[in-house]
Design an enzyme around this catalytic site. Structure first.
Site, PDB file in Angstrom:
ATOM      1  N   ASN A 196      -0.123   6.686   4.707  1.00  0.00           N
ATOM      2  CA  ASN A 196      -0.616   5.822   5.769  1.00  0.00           C
ATOM      3  C   ASN A 196      -0.039   6.253   7.113  1.00  0.00           C
ATOM      4  O   ASN A 196       0.970   6.954   7.191  1.00  0.00           O
ATOM      5  CB  ASN A 196      -0.159   4.383   5.503  1.00  0.00           C
ATOM      6  CG  ASN A 196      -0.843   3.764   4.309  1.00  0.00           C
ATOM      7  OD1 ASN A 196      -1.997   3.358   4.382  1.00  0.00           O
ATOM      8  ND2 ASN A 196      -0.132   3.684   3.195  1.00  0.00           N
ATOM      9  N   ASP A 246       0.822  -1.209   0.000  1.00  0.00           N
ATOM     10  CA  ASP A 246       0.000   0.000   0.000  1.00  0.00           C
ATOM     11  C   ASP A 246       0.854   1.257   0.000  1.00  0.00           C
ATOM     12  O   ASP A 246       0.433   2.300  -0.507  1.00  0.00           O
ATOM     13  CB  ASP A 246      -0.927  -0.009   1.219  1.00  0.00           C
ATOM     14  CG  ASP A 246      -2.046   1.000   1.105  1.00  0.00           C
ATOM     15  OD1 ASP A 246      -2.533   1.227  -0.015  1.00  0.00           O
ATOM     16  OD2 ASP A 246      -2.441   1.576   2.135  1.00  0.00           O
ATOM     17  N   CYS A 261      -3.414   6.596  -1.572  1.00  0.00           N
ATOM     18  CA  CYS A 261      -4.252   5.792  -2.460  1.00  0.00           C
ATOM     19  C   CYS A 261      -4.324   6.484  -3.809  1.00  0.00           C
ATOM     20  O   CYS A 261      -4.784   7.631  -3.893  1.00  0.00           O
ATOM     21  CB  CYS A 261      -5.662   5.605  -1.900  1.00  0.00           C
ATOM     22  SG  CYS A 261      -6.732   4.650  -2.996  1.00  0.00           S
TER      23      CYS A 261
END
Length: 327
Positions: free
Chosen positions: A257, A26, A248
């Protein structure tokens, strides 16, 4: 130096939690630099050496959508000798699952959205169809003997729909649990959650919190406060990204994050055991920041970077980052 000589546990703080590291997947998927497989493999190995028990290694998504992770097979092959490490990989559909199985994956994760808008932007379909596709992946993975994790994106706010009501999120979470996901991670994808909203959602999900995780982004500086609230409700799996990497690519306003180091600092101060070496993770994040050609956004990494984290192992020059195709 031990950074937490005198912790102060909270009244309902669990004695131990699991840190679920998402930086290699991610984190890197949203970075502009496209790193080599060798750098990614070294990144995972450094994080493993720091004591992280679960590291989401990559994603078997189409390279057209996420060119940063086009080398998923090579990365996973380079990590096959790491015993005792959970190496889940993200799979968006049955085709992704087939690739992951062929590459030797032992654990996978699927993603759905709590909102229709983000399902269309991120998954290319409406929410219900995305849930159906996820069900196919979960059934196929479990039939092959793989553990499955579920992600629910946009649990708190959506850039197109605004605040997401708790009543929209709860049935999606229950559906993934009923399908057989071992855990379901509640995603604050654009980082707009507040402790009160986290409390409301976890209260509505009472009885399942031992199977839930929290995935926070720190857009408005609320990620650690939200973690503290989740701990009070019995959540013992927390997602984080080394150095605060990522965001994202399909959600406007999503920033990095929650940094693993920032999370570890807070948990250490609460006396919560993780088994992770904060200094080793921070050193790894400094190393990765040089490969990415930018400083780490983690405040703890910045605070600790004055000298104690420097070592000969961190002195290798980083290659110039390659350009990332626009997505």
């Amino acid at each position: 130096m031990e950074p937490f000589p005198d912790p102060y546990p909270g009244p309902a703080t669990p004695p131990e939690v699991r840190v679920y590291e998402v930086g290699p997947r991610d984190g890197l998927q949203a970075e502009r630099a496209v790193l080599t497989p060798e750098v990614k493999i070294a990144f995972v190995r450094r994080l493993h050496a720091a004591g992280l028990p679960t590291i989401e290694a990559t994603s078997f998504v189409s390279p057209r959508w996420v060119p940063q992770l086009a080398d998923a097979e090579q990365v996973l092959a380079g990590l096959g000798d790491l015993d005792g490490l959970r190496l889940p990989v993200l799979v968006p559909n049955v085709r992704g699952l087939e690739r992951a199985l062929a590459a030797g994956a032992r654990e996978v994760a699927v993603v759905v959205s709590a909102t229709d808008s983000f399902a269309r932007a991120n998954l290319g379909t409406d929410r219900e169809t995305a849930l159906g596709r996820a069900a196919d992946v979960v059934r196929g993975a479990r039939a092959a003997g793989l553990a499955v994790r579920g992600y629910v994106s946009m649990c708190f706010g959506d850039p197109d729909e605004g605040r997401v009501p708790v009543a929209e999120v709860v049935p999606v979470v229950h559906r993934l649990l009923e399908l057989g996901c071992a855990t379901v991670s509640l995603g604050d994808t654009i980082g707009v959650a507040t402790p009160a909203h986290v409390r409301a959602l976890l209260t509505a999900l009472a009885g399942t919190t031992d199977r839930l995780a929290l995935h926070g982004h720190d857009t408005y500086g609320q990620a650690l406060a939200n973690v503290a609230e989740a701990l009070e409700h019995g959540v013992v799996e927390l997602d984080a990204s080394a150095g605060g990497l990522g965001g994202c690519p399909y959600a406007r306003s999503a920033t990095g994050n929650l940094a693993t180091e920032d999370l570890l600092w807070m948990l250490g101060g609460l006396g919560v055991r993780t088994g992770v070496d904060l200094g080793a993770v921070a050193s790894t994040s400094l190393w990765m920041a040089r490969h990415l050609g930018r400083p780490s956004p983690s405040r703890v990494v910045t605070a600790l970077a004055g000298g104690a984290l420097r070592s000969p192992a961190d002195a290798d020059p980083a290659p110039a980052p390659e350009p990332r195709p626009s997505t």
